[in-house]
Design a protein around this motif. Structure first.
Motif, PDB file in Angstrom:
ATOM      1  N   THR A  32     -49.864   3.379  94.244  1.00  0.00           N
ATOM      2  CA  THR A  32     -49.458   2.915  92.911  1.00  0.00           C
ATOM      3  C   THR A  32     -49.613   1.405  92.733  1.00  0.00           C
ATOM      4  O   THR A  32     -49.813   0.941  91.609  1.00  0.00           O
ATOM      5  CB  THR A  32     -48.004   3.310  92.618  1.00  0.00           C
ATOM      6  N   ILE A 104     -44.365   7.465  88.290  1.00  0.00           N
ATOM      7  CA  ILE A 104     -44.656   6.567  89.406  1.00  0.00           C
ATOM      8  C   ILE A 104     -43.954   7.035  90.674  1.00  0.00           C
ATOM      9  O   ILE A 104     -44.537   7.065  91.765  1.00  0.00           O
ATOM     10  CB  ILE A 104     -44.236   5.125  89.070  1.00  0.00           C
ATOM     11  N   ARG A 107     -45.531   9.478  92.946  1.00  0.00           N
ATOM     12  CA  ARG A 107     -46.674   9.018  93.744  1.00  0.00           C
ATOM     13  C   ARG A 107     -46.284   7.914  94.733  1.00  0.00           C
ATOM     14  O   ARG A 107     -46.713   7.918  95.880  1.00  0.00           O
ATOM     15  CB  ARG A 107     -47.773   8.476  92.827  1.00  0.00           C
ATOM     16  N   ALA A 108     -45.470   6.969  94.274  1.00  0.00           N
ATOM     17  CA  ALA A 108     -45.115   5.822  95.106  1.00  0.00           C
ATOM     18  C   ALA A 108     -44.330   6.263  96.340  1.00  0.00           C
ATOM     19  O   ALA A 108     -43.518   7.186  96.274  1.00  0.00           O
ATOM     20  CB  ALA A 108     -44.281   4.829  94.288  1.00  0.00           C
TER      21      ALA A 108
END
Length: 284
Positions: A32, A104, A107-108
Motif C-alpha cells: 500500500t 487499505i 491490504r496493508a
C-alpha cells in the motif's frame, strides 16, 4: 513506473537468494505504500519479491507459552478483527484500526508498517509496549530483534543485505495486564498521527502497578519509550495525582518538532493528555 523483475518465491531460502543477488530488490507484502512510491517514481527497484506465497505468512496464532505470532503478510484488518489481539493485545489491535480505510487495511500489513519505520506508525507503540520482536531471515540464518531497536530512524530499519522480516512474535502478557493506544489527528480517518501514545499496565489484585510500558509516537525520530514516566508508576497505586505526574514526565521526555501539522508545544501537551488517557484505559 519503470520496468522491474517480479518474483514469487515459494520458500524463505529462495526469497533470500533472490534478495542477496539483487540487494536493491524490494519485498512486497501488502504494497500500500510501496506501489504508490513506485508509481510516483520515488522508488525504482530493479526487482520486486512477492512474499505472499511463503508458508505461514498470512497466519495469526496464539499460545499461552509462545504468545502471539504474526506472519509477514498478516493484514491490519486481520489484526483488527482478531479476538485474541483485541482481548490480550488491545494497543496493537487499536493501532491497526487507525491505519487508512477498511480497503487499505485489507491490504496493508503489520510488518510493512514496522519496516517502513515511520515515527508516526500506528502499530509501533502497541508492539513496543508489548515487547514485540521482529523475526528476520537472511543469508546468515535467522535472528530476532525488539521492534523498538529495529526501527532506526525515519524510513530506516536494521535489515542487512539479503534480509527480510518473516514475522513478528509478541510474548503472552502477564496476568492482569491491559493495554491501549490512541492518536491525535486533524481528521478522524485517512490521516497520520500528530501524536500517538500506547500504554501497557500490569496491576496486582490490590491495584499496585508492577509493570508499566509507555511508548510515544510521532514526537521523536523513532517511536519513543517514556521510561521516566514508567518509573513514576511502578510500585505505586495509580491515583489521579500519580497518573498526572507520569503524564507530565512523558511530556518532558518527548522530543517533538514544529512543522506544518503542529507546534512543538502542542505536541507536548497532547502527549500529556493522551498519556493520562492511555494509562487510565490500560489499567481498567
Amino acid at each position: 513506473m519503470q520496468a522491474f523483475e517480479y518474483h514469487q518465491p515459494k520458500t524463505v531460502k529462495e526469497a533470500i537468494e533472490i534478495i542477496r543477488k539483487q540487494p536493491k530488490a524490494i519485498v512486497l507484502a501488502g504494497g500500500t505504500d510501496m506501489l504508490v512510491r513506485m508509481k510516483d517514481r520515488i522508488l525504482r527497484p530493479p526487482a520486486v519479491v512477492d512474499c505472499k506465497r511463503l508458508p505461514g505468512v498470512t497466519d495469526i496464532s496464539y499460545t499461552a507459552k509462545g504468545g502471539l505470532k504474526l506472519g509477514s503478510a498478516v493484514t491490519m484488518r486481520q489484526v483488527e478483527l482478531s479476538s485474541v489481539a483485541v482481548k490480550r493485545y488491545g494497543a496493537i489491535a487499536q493501532g491497526a484500526t487507525f491505519v487508512g480505510s477498511i480497503q487499505i487495511r485489507n491490504r496493508a500489513t503489520l510488518v510493512g508498517n514496522v519496516c517502513n519505520a515511520a515515527p508516526s506508525a500506528d502499530t509501533a507503540p502497541g508492539l513496543i509496549v508489548h515487547n514485540a520482536k521482529v523475526q528476520i531471515a537472511g543469508p546468515r540464518g535467522r535472528r530476532t530483534m525488539a521492534v523498538e531497536d529495529f526501527m532506526k530512524g525515519p524510513g530506516k530499519n536494521d535489515l542487512g543485505r539479503g534480509e527480510f522480516v518473516i514475522g513478528i512474535q509478541v510474548p503472552a502478557p502477564k496476568t492482569r495486564t491491559g493495554s491501549a493506544y490512541v492518536r491525535h489527528t486533524p481528521r478522524e480517518a485517512m490521516d497520520i498521527a500528530v501524536v500517538g501514545v500506547g500504554a501497557a499496565i500490569t496491576l496486582t489484585a490490590k491495584g499496585i502497578c508492577t509493570d508499566a510500558k509507555i511508548c510515544l509516537g510521532a514526537v521523536a525520530p523513532v517511536p519513543l519509550r517514556a521510561t521516566g514516566a514508567e518509573a513514576v508508576l511502578i510500585g505505586e497505586q495509580l491515583t489521579p495525582a500519580k497518573v498526572k505526574q507520569a503524564a507530565l514526565v512523558a511530556g518532558e521526555e518527548a522530543r517533538p518538532i514544529t512543522d506544518v501539522r503542529a507546534t512543538e508545544e502542542f505536541r507536548r501537551e497532547m502527549v500529556r493528555v493522551l498519556t493520562t488517557r492511555m494509562i487510565q484505559a490500560a489499567s481498567k
